[in-house]
Design an enzyme around this catalytic site. Structure first.
Site, mmCIF file in Angstrom:
data_model
loop_
_atom_site.group_PDB
_atom_site.id
_atom_site.type_symbol
_atom_site.label_atom_id
_atom_site.label_comp_id
_atom_site.label_asym_id
_atom_site.label_seq_id
_atom_site.Cartn_x
_atom_site.Cartn_y
_atom_site.Cartn_z
ATOM 1 N N LEU A 40 63.324 74.275 34.258
ATOM 2 C CA LEU A 40 62.309 74.543 33.505
ATOM 3 C C LEU A 40 62.499 75.826 33.013
ATOM 4 C CD1 LEU A 40 59.506 73.680 35.955
ATOM 5 C CD2 LEU A 40 59.814 72.434 33.933
ATOM 6 N N HIS A 41 63.363 75.986 31.848
ATOM 7 C CA HIS A 41 63.767 77.146 31.182
ATOM 8 C C HIS A 41 62.715 78.021 30.577
ATOM 9 C CE1 HIS A 41 67.951 76.112 31.679
ATOM 10 N NE2 HIS A 41 67.853 74.905 30.869
ATOM 11 N N ASP A 42 62.130 77.389 29.624
ATOM 12 C CA ASP A 42 60.842 78.389 28.915
ATOM 13 C C ASP A 42 59.582 78.457 29.563
ATOM 14 O OD1 ASP A 42 62.700 78.097 26.632
ATOM 15 O OD2 ASP A 42 61.464 76.608 25.560
#
Length: 303
Positions: free
Chosen positions: A239-241
């Site tokens: 879940l980068h962003d």
């Protein structure tokens, strides 16, 4: 509420971040600014409008940069985000339209109208922000905080052995922002790769029977399949962003260290982010994350 401008290059994890941000009552999302990155800016702008319509939200969208500051554009990552940037789930054009004001002018105007109040969350290439700093350096002292999803300071990259995708896409913009004196918090792969969304959750999303849940499940499934190609057996996606949004919603999700971060601008290590103890300006680099607590928070907010 924290007034926020969310700067995106809307692909799949941007869409998840937008949903998380808009459903977090701690944040006042003033506007969304778009940039090339996961696709051309025309496509990322359209995708942003599509996601807003799926969520039933109305937020102004301001189109921004269509190319890097200096380097030639790189190939768009259709193998990660699909030909349309949203897992090949865009069935029709959005009804909503983008604003006529440019992303750069919007950022400058908002920051000057609300000095020392606005947080900018940037989850794509940093081209819009770099242009804004170059056009009006005064904003450097007027932004409350800039939270950036980008970089791989203490681990390897994800598009080259050295570089993370957002920084690699426009390293000159990243160097401009990092060296500007803006109050930057860097949410890089050092922490985002620890925030795994398990593929088992998609069945729960589909079980709600809602169109928006199906849209996000199908889109995220495409992203997860891409992850399996590069990380066999991972069982989900990072879940980068969304983590960049989470850091603004609840800063206690992460631990930070203060470093002077430089960006390599040429050669095979282009886009590499290197932490140095010496030198100015300093930025905050996220080094640890309470991944499970963040994941539960994200899932409880998403829809």
């Amino acid at each position: 509420m924290k007034p926020v401008i969310l700067d995106v290059d809307t692909g799949i994890d941007d869409a998840l971040a937008i949903a998380y941000a808009l459903n977090s009552p701690e944040l006042e999302i003033l506007g969304l600014t778009t940039c090339f990155g996961n696709g051309p800016v025309e496509k990322t702008t359209r995708n942003t409008l599509v996601v807003l319509e799926q969520l039933g939200k109305s937020v102004p969208v301001y189109p921004g940069a269509d190319k890097p500051l200096s380097r030639p554009p790189k190939k768009f990552p259709t193998h990660i985000h699909g030909e349309d940037g949203l897992g090949n789930r865009v069935a029709k054009s959005p009804v909503m339209e983008a604003e006529s004001e440019s992303a750069v002018d919007y950022i400058i105007n908002q920051v000057k109208q609300r000095p020392n109040e606005i947080t900018i969350i940037a989850v794509g290439p940093l081209t819009n922000l770099a242009h804004a700093v170059k056009k009006d350096p005064e904003i450097v002292s007027l932004v409350k905080e800039v939270v950036i999803m980008g970089g791989a300071v203490f681990i390897k990259g994800n598009v080259t052995p050295y570089s993370e995708a957002n920084i690699f896409t426009d390293p000159h913009a990243a160097e401009c922002v990092f060296s500007s004196g803006l109050p930057v918090t860097l949410v890089g792969l050092d922490v985002t790769m620890k925030t795994l969304l398990p593929n088992t959750i998609l069945a729960d999303w589909r079980a709600t029977g809602r169109e928006v849940s199906d849209f996000f499940a199908d889109m995220t499934s495409f992203y997860m399949h891409a992850y399996e190609t590069f990380h066999p057996g991972i069982g989900g996606c990072a879940l980068h962003d969304p983590l960049a949004v989470g850091v603004v919603v609840d800063p206690s999700f992460i631990k930070k260290e203060t470093w002077n971060v430089k960006v390599f601008l040429e050669g095979e290590e282009m886009g590499r982010t290197v932490a140095q103890a010496e030198g100015e300006p300093k930025i905050q680099v996220c080094t640890r994350v309470e991944a499970d607590r963040f994941l539960n928070h994200f899932l409880n907010r998403l829809f």
